[in-house]
Scaffold this motif. Sequence first.
Motif, PDB file in Angstrom:
ATOM      1  N   GLY A 193       1.307 -14.031  -5.163  1.00  0.00           N
ATOM      2  CA  GLY A 193       2.495 -13.598  -5.874  1.00  0.00           C
ATOM      3  C   GLY A 193       2.516 -12.099  -6.115  1.00  0.00           C
ATOM      4  O   GLY A 193       1.826 -11.330  -5.427  1.00  0.00           O
ATOM      5  N   GLU A 194       3.289 -11.666  -7.110  1.00  0.00           N
ATOM      6  CA  GLU A 194       3.448 -10.249  -7.417  1.00  0.00           C
ATOM      7  C   GLU A 194       2.157  -9.663  -7.977  1.00  0.00           C
ATOM      8  O   GLU A 194       1.496 -10.266  -8.823  1.00  0.00           O
ATOM      9  N   MET A 195       1.794  -8.452  -7.498  1.00  0.00           N
ATOM     10  CA  MET A 195       0.570  -7.788  -7.974  1.00  0.00           C
ATOM     11  C   MET A 195       0.882  -6.994  -9.238  1.00  0.00           C
ATOM     12  O   MET A 195       2.029  -6.660  -9.528  1.00  0.00           O
ATOM     13  N   THR A 196      -0.165  -6.670  -9.988  1.00  0.00           N
ATOM     14  CA  THR A 196      -0.038  -5.962 -11.268  1.00  0.00           C
ATOM     15  C   THR A 196      -0.492  -4.519 -11.118  1.00  0.00           C
ATOM     16  O   THR A 196      -1.510  -4.243 -10.482  1.00  0.00           O
ATOM     17  N   LYS A 205      -1.182   2.209  -8.318  1.00  0.00           N
ATOM     18  CA  LYS A 205      -2.066   1.243  -7.667  1.00  0.00           C
ATOM     19  C   LYS A 205      -1.742  -0.149  -8.200  1.00  0.00           C
ATOM     20  O   LYS A 205      -1.490  -0.321  -9.390  1.00  0.00           O
ATOM     21  N   TYR A 206      -1.791  -1.123  -7.326  1.00  0.00           N
ATOM     22  CA  TYR A 206      -1.484  -2.494  -7.707  1.00  0.00           C
ATOM     23  C   TYR A 206      -2.619  -3.422  -7.261  1.00  0.00           C
ATOM     24  O   TYR A 206      -3.187  -3.246  -6.176  1.00  0.00           O
ATOM     25  N   ALA A 207      -2.929  -4.365  -8.148  1.00  0.00           N
ATOM     26  CA  ALA A 207      -3.951  -5.365  -7.833  1.00  0.00           C
ATOM     27  C   ALA A 207      -3.461  -6.722  -8.310  1.00  0.00           C
ATOM     28  O   ALA A 207      -2.584  -6.832  -9.180  1.00  0.00           O
ATOM     29  N   CYS A 208      -4.024  -7.759  -7.757  1.00  0.00           N
ATOM     30  CA  CYS A 208      -3.654  -9.126  -8.126  1.00  0.00           C
ATOM     31  C   CYS A 208      -4.577  -9.625  -9.233  1.00  0.00           C
ATOM     32  O   CYS A 208      -5.804  -9.507  -9.128  1.00  0.00           O
ATOM     33  N   ARG A 209      -3.998 -10.175 -10.295  1.00  0.00           N
ATOM     34  CA  ARG A 209      -4.805 -10.694 -11.405  1.00  0.00           C
ATOM     35  C   ARG A 209      -5.408 -12.064 -11.069  1.00  0.00           C
ATOM     36  O   ARG A 209      -6.343 -12.503 -11.732  1.00  0.00           O
ATOM     37  N   ARG A 210      -4.872 -12.725 -10.049  1.00  0.00           N
ATOM     38  CA  ARG A 210      -5.369 -14.060  -9.718  1.00  0.00           C
ATOM     39  C   ARG A 210      -6.565 -14.011  -8.773  1.00  0.00           C
ATOM     40  O   ARG A 210      -7.352 -14.947  -8.694  1.00  0.00           O
ATOM     41  N   CYS A 211      -6.669 -12.922  -8.001  1.00  0.00           N
ATOM     42  CA  CYS A 211      -7.835 -12.756  -7.121  1.00  0.00           C
ATOM     43  C   CYS A 211      -8.216 -11.284  -7.123  1.00  0.00           C
ATOM     44  O   CYS A 211      -7.442 -10.420  -7.507  1.00  0.00           O
TER      45      CYS A 211
END
Length: 533
Positions: free
Chosen positions: A136-139, A165-171
């Motif tokens: 999904g959408e990255m944070t 910078k964007y990262a995924c909270r789920r992985c």
Amino acid sequence: MAGPPSLCLIADMTDAALTEENVRLKARLAQTETALADAVEAQRRLEIIVSELRREKFGPQSEKLDPEQFNLPLEDVEIAQGVLEAAQEKAQRALKGQGSANPATPGRNRGHLPKHLPRIERIIEPETTLCPCSCGEMTRIGEDVSERLDVVPAQLRVLVTRRPKYACRRCSGAVVQAYAPEHVVPGGLPTEALVAQVMVAKFGDHLPFYRQAEIYARQGIKLDRATLGNWVGRACFHLRPIVDHLRERLKSADRIFMDETRAPVLDPGRRKTKTGSFWAIVSDDRGHGGAGPPVVMFHYAPGRGAVHALRFLVGYRGQFVQCDGYEVYDKLTGVDRVEGPWTLVHCWTHARRRFVKRLEKDGSPIAEEALRQIAQLYAIEKRVRGAAPDLRLAARKEFSAPIVTAFKPWLEAQLSRIPRSSKLAEDIRYTLARWPGLTRFLEDGRLELDTNPVENQIRKIALTRKNALFAGHEVGAENWAMLASLIANCKMSDVDPVSYLAETLRALLDGHPKSRIDDLMPWHFAPASSLAA
């Protein structure tokens, strides 16, 4: 149920993959070799300057320069150093197979930019912020911020670029961020607009780097002469494809104008300057309503002999050279070319100036009458200015030809009446000796009465020379000719040179294809409304 693929099919797929990989490797090898060649050439030119300065510093006392004479050679060293660094960086990227990787920050003039300067911020987002793992959408987890010194007319400002910078909270498998754009000075302070302003200020507005540094200091910006030279040198490296294409475009002209002017170049070993020359070649068809854009190119040579004129004209396919009466041009008529020898078209303005001088100094009635007849020729030319070649030629044959036909025997008659050793006799002999070239405009409506198109361009070189006094080195004179050519072409096309150079540098840095390099010529330039980054 389908069986496994046959061995022949697998072999065909393998061969195709190998062929594709081979083509890709060859293309990368060619790119790398080109980048390395640029770096080697830039280093060679820098070593020439450094060796001269080393001799000045450590050589005999009789070869030393005055401290004030050091300014210009140091500027040329910094320009050459900028060219070398840009070439080396390109070679390194090619060797590593990198695109526009984030470069290391150079140490020149770093520090906090003044707080009073306005900040214009922009945000460069990645193409997508969706997690590649389909989470999904990255944070957003942070950002890189850079500040670069930009310029607008009569105002300095700081251009702030943010790259979130964007990262995924789920992985924890991915972080995305937009790539940093490539710049003339990687990691440095100036935007392309500021570099363009520095170039135009020196080579278009005749302000040496040390004077520009004083101007910036009044706004609290400490930029030394060496830094400005380095910026310009880097820009020279990137702009060379534009200059090469201008030169090729000029070679297709049917008729060119040519002239030369003095170019003093510092010679450290002799404690004085040596005299080189700036040669100017112009194509301008506006006089006969031509649709093609005007083009001008300046070249530096260590002298003004025929060998230099012949070298600069290699590859030109036109028939006519419009020039003054300098005897070197006579050797062009003996050149063995596929297109045939050059045909010289001489300048009535140069003949006119001689009679003007005689009238002013001696009050000669003969000079006054000569000027009256030449003025009649110019009055006719004024009426047909911008008309089609056939209309110009018809008007010349009807009105100008009778004047020219009567003018020659009149000059010969006056020559027989005055002392052979007089200045007026010398001026008349000058005119009669070039009579075939002076009257050639009666044979072709594309030809002009004088060489004013090239003289108007070469005056700008003289203005820069007056303020800079001399070039610091022959390599510096070559860079001077290159940048003066770009700026002069902008002015001939009614284009703001600062806007053009800034946006052209941006396009080149963004990878503008060589196959479409003509789109970047000054006559095609249309300023962009968005901020240059």
